[in-house]
Design a protein around this motif. Sequence first.
Motif, PDB file in Angstrom:
ATOM      1  N   UNK A   1      35.897  18.824  54.978  1.00 35.13           N
ATOM      2  CA  UNK A   1      36.851  19.681  54.274  1.00 35.13           C
ATOM      3  C   UNK A   1      37.097  19.045  52.920  1.00 35.13           C
ATOM      4  N   UNK A   2      37.105  19.854  51.876  1.00 33.45           N
ATOM      5  CA  UNK A   2      37.278  19.340  50.513  1.00 33.45           C
ATOM      6  C   UNK A   2      38.422  20.083  49.841  1.00 33.45           C
ATOM      7  N   UNK A   3      39.140  19.403  48.972  1.00 34.83           N
ATOM      8  CA  UNK A   3      40.299  20.003  48.313  1.00 34.83           C
ATOM      9  C   UNK A   3      39.996  20.436  46.890  1.00 34.83           C
ATOM     10  N   UNK A   4      40.732  21.439  46.415  1.00 34.74           N
ATOM     11  CA  UNK A   4      40.653  21.879  45.023  1.00 34.74           C
ATOM     12  C   UNK A   4      42.071  22.022  44.478  1.00 34.74           C
ATOM     13  N   UNK A   5      42.187  21.939  43.170  1.00 38.72           N
ATOM     14  CA  UNK A   5      43.491  22.093  42.515  1.00 38.72           C
ATOM     15  C   UNK A   5      43.239  22.381  41.045  1.00 38.72           C
ATOM     16  N   UNK A   6      44.329  22.538  40.293  1.00 38.28           N
ATOM     17  CA  UNK A   6      44.202  22.712  38.854  1.00 38.28           C
ATOM     18  C   UNK A   6      44.169  24.165  38.417  1.00 38.28           C
ATOM     19  N   UNK A   7      43.686  24.384  37.198  1.00 37.96           N
ATOM     20  CA  UNK A   7      43.775  25.692  36.559  1.00 37.96           C
ATOM     21  C   UNK A   7      42.864  26.744  37.177  1.00 37.96           C
ATOM     22  N   UNK A   8      41.885  26.313  37.969  1.00 42.41           N
ATOM     23  CA  UNK A   8      40.973  27.289  38.581  1.00 42.41           C
ATOM     24  C   UNK A   8      41.535  27.858  39.879  1.00 42.41           C
ATOM     25  N   UNK A   9      42.749  27.422  40.256  1.00 39.48           N
ATOM     26  CA  UNK A   9      43.385  27.889  41.484  1.00 39.48           C
ATOM     27  C   UNK A   9      44.686  28.614  41.137  1.00 39.48           C
ATOM     28  N   UNK A  10      44.868  29.791  41.708  1.00 39.62           N
ATOM     29  CA  UNK A  10      46.095  30.564  41.519  1.00 39.62           C
ATOM     30  C   UNK A  10      46.741  30.791  42.883  1.00 39.62           C
ATOM     31  N   UNK A  11      48.041  30.498  42.975  1.00 32.81           N
ATOM     32  CA  UNK A  11      48.782  30.681  44.224  1.00 32.81           C
ATOM     33  C   UNK A  11      49.976  31.585  43.928  1.00 32.81           C
TER      34      UNK A  11
ATOM     35  N   UNK B   1      45.478  41.696  45.627  1.00 31.29           N
ATOM     36  CA  UNK B   1      45.185  40.527  44.801  1.00 31.29           C
ATOM     37  C   UNK B   1      44.988  40.913  43.341  1.00 31.29           C
ATOM     38  N   UNK B   2      44.356  42.045  43.109  1.00 33.02           N
ATOM     39  CA  UNK B   2      44.117  42.494  41.730  1.00 33.02           C
ATOM     40  C   UNK B   2      45.413  42.669  40.948  1.00 33.02           C
ATOM     41  N   UNK B   3      46.499  42.978  41.644  1.00 33.02           N
ATOM     42  CA  UNK B   3      47.777  43.201  40.971  1.00 33.02           C
ATOM     43  C   UNK B   3      48.450  41.888  40.561  1.00 33.02           C
ATOM     44  N   UNK B   4      47.992  40.773  41.142  1.00 33.75           N
ATOM     45  CA  UNK B   4      48.720  39.512  40.953  1.00 33.75           C
ATOM     46  C   UNK B   4      47.872  38.372  40.385  1.00 33.75           C
ATOM     47  N   UNK B   5      46.563  38.517  40.389  1.00 32.28           N
ATOM     48  CA  UNK B   5      45.686  37.421  39.966  1.00 32.28           C
ATOM     49  C   UNK B   5      45.182  37.683  38.550  1.00 32.28           C
TER      50      UNK B   5
ATOM     51  N   UNK C   1      56.325  42.524  54.544  1.00 37.15           N
ATOM     52  CA  UNK C   1      55.866  41.206  54.967  1.00 37.15           C
ATOM     53  C   UNK C   1      55.562  40.348  53.740  1.00 37.15           C
ATOM     54  N   UNK C   2      55.883  39.063  53.844  1.00 38.94           N
ATOM     55  CA  UNK C   2      55.627  38.100  52.770  1.00 38.94           C
ATOM     56  C   UNK C   2      54.287  37.431  53.007  1.00 38.94           C
ATOM     57  N   UNK C   3      53.477  37.368  51.952  1.00 39.49           N
ATOM     58  CA  UNK C   3      52.166  36.716  52.031  1.00 39.49           C
ATOM     59  C   UNK C   3      52.094  35.564  51.037  1.00 39.49           C
ATOM     60  N   UNK C   4      51.326  34.557  51.401  1.00 36.33           N
ATOM     61  CA  UNK C   4      50.917  33.528  50.448  1.00 36.33           C
ATOM     62  C   UNK C   4      49.487  33.861  50.056  1.00 36.33           C
ATOM     63  N   UNK C   5      49.291  34.236  48.808  1.00 35.32           N
ATOM     64  CA  UNK C   5      47.984  34.664  48.310  1.00 35.32           C
ATOM     65  C   UNK C   5      47.371  33.540  47.477  1.00 35.32           C
ATOM     66  N   UNK C   6      46.133  33.191  47.774  1.00 31.15           N
ATOM     67  CA  UNK C   6      45.442  32.109  47.069  1.00 31.15           C
ATOM     68  C   UNK C   6      44.115  32.626  46.531  1.00 31.15           C
ATOM     69  N   UNK C   7      43.856  32.307  45.275  1.00 32.26           N
ATOM     70  CA  UNK C   7      42.569  32.668  44.656  1.00 32.26           C
ATOM     71  C   UNK C   7      41.991  31.443  43.962  1.00 32.26           C
ATOM     72  N   UNK C   8      40.738  31.175  44.202  1.00 33.37           N
ATOM     73  CA  UNK C   8      40.046  30.054  43.543  1.00 33.37           C
ATOM     74  C   UNK C   8      38.771  30.585  42.902  1.00 33.37           C
ATOM     75  N   UNK C   9      38.473  30.099  41.711  1.00 35.69           N
ATOM     76  CA  UNK C   9      37.283  30.573  40.999  1.00 35.69           C
ATOM     77  C   UNK C   9      36.017  30.234  41.780  1.00 35.69           C
ATOM     78  N   UNK C  10      35.183  31.260  41.942  1.00 35.52           N
ATOM     79  CA  UNK C  10      33.951  31.084  42.709  1.00 35.52           C
ATOM     80  C   UNK C  10      33.046  30.011  42.125  1.00 35.52           C
TER      81      UNK C  10
ATOM     82  N   UNK D   1      36.247  39.787  40.784  1.00 30.66           N
ATOM     83  CA  UNK D   1      34.872  39.474  41.189  1.00 30.66           C
ATOM     84  C   UNK D   1      34.549  37.992  41.020  1.00 30.66           C
ATOM     85  N   UNK D   2      35.369  37.297  40.211  1.00 28.87           N
ATOM     86  CA  UNK D   2      35.085  35.890  39.899  1.00 28.87           C
ATOM     87  C   UNK D   2      35.836  34.914  40.788  1.00 28.87           C
ATOM     88  N   UNK D   3      36.613  35.436  41.748  1.00 29.58           N
ATOM     89  CA  UNK D   3      37.429  34.542  42.566  1.00 29.58           C
ATOM     90  C   UNK D   3      37.198  34.781  44.054  1.00 29.58           C
ATOM     91  N   UNK D   4      37.457  33.738  44.815  1.00 34.10           N
ATOM     92  CA  UNK D   4      37.457  33.811  46.269  1.00 34.10           C
ATOM     93  C   UNK D   4      38.916  33.949  46.712  1.00 34.10           C
TER      94      UNK D   4
END
Length: 361
Positions: free
Chosen positions: A74-84, A105-109, A132-141, A114-117
């Motif tokens: 398992x590997x971690x990511x952080x920084x500007x390429x990650x949106x929470x 996701x399109x409304x918030x990211x 319902x409350x969601x935690x939405x995470x997007x990371x650049x592909x 197409x460029x994010x996971x």
Amino acid sequence: MAEGKNLVGVDIGSSSIKVCELREGRKGHTLHKVAYAPLPQQTIVDGHVMNTSIVIETLMRLFAEHKIKQRDIAVGVSGQSVIIRKITVPMMTAAELDEQIQWEAEQHIPFDIKDVQIDYQVLRRHPDRGLMDLLLVAAKRDKINDHAQFIREAKLRPVCVDIDAFCVQNLFEVAVGIPPHQTIALLNMGASLTSLNIVSGGTSAFTRDITSGGNTISEEIQRETGMSFEQAEAYKCGDTSAGDGGAGAEQGGMVPQHVQQVIDSACDTIAAEIQRSLDFFMATSGEAEINQIYVTGGTANLSSLRAAIQRRARTPVEFFNPVANLTIDHKHVRQDIVQTRSAQLAVAIGLALRKDKEKRS
């Protein structure tokens, strides 16, 4: 829901690589293997790997030297390429949510979808309001693909990608326990980045990566004194034996007063930046207070910085030792690494809690 075998946690930071392997038993978790290696300056800049060959070579060497046979990681990511983002959506079934999540996701990211996971976690359901409350995470592909590529070149298998801030939260929950009726802040303070995760009512309520860390302090010492970066780093850590050959000795091993003043000033600047993020959370969340701040990471070893954060935040600050409540396998784990590097292991241990078969809860 966690199932299967634990993955090996690999934390590729801007100044070092940390690798941890856990064994899970009836009495809890045992830290079975720990590997650490520093990286040359400029190997990783702003979260981007500038020299993949060094990273690949270091990973292969660490796994070989420490006889880590498990290759699923398992590997971690952080920084500007990650949106929470924490978002609220109409109540729906899991199948409906899987279909809708891309549109939500399109409304918030602020990236092309197409460029994010995309991934998400349901935090709370409010049947009375139909929400319902969601935690939405997007990371650049491209970042995920780049990481996956050099990890595979190191003969490893990337099974899971997690967010650094959530790794620290997962470890804290296992080691200490998340207070269900309090609001706490978890700070992971590295060389170039500080991750802030505010947990309220047992779930993550606010996350932010702050682009300041230990290097900020070393660079300020370097700028004010003309020392090399290595000398400045040594003074920051209180190791004057690696200093300029004179100042430390003349002070009897003490950091010179003018250097300490620079350190204190730089720590206050970082603390002020953290405070601005805390103030933003308080202003937008409606929370009455933050009850406790826990700090970990290599830079959290600096007592000047912990004091500055507590002074600015007017909130108790406590050091969180990632290995404090773990059993240590002293047969396989070098004592010197645990003693000198334990604060830097939070993300790697948090990653090592992940398993190869997990179901969305």
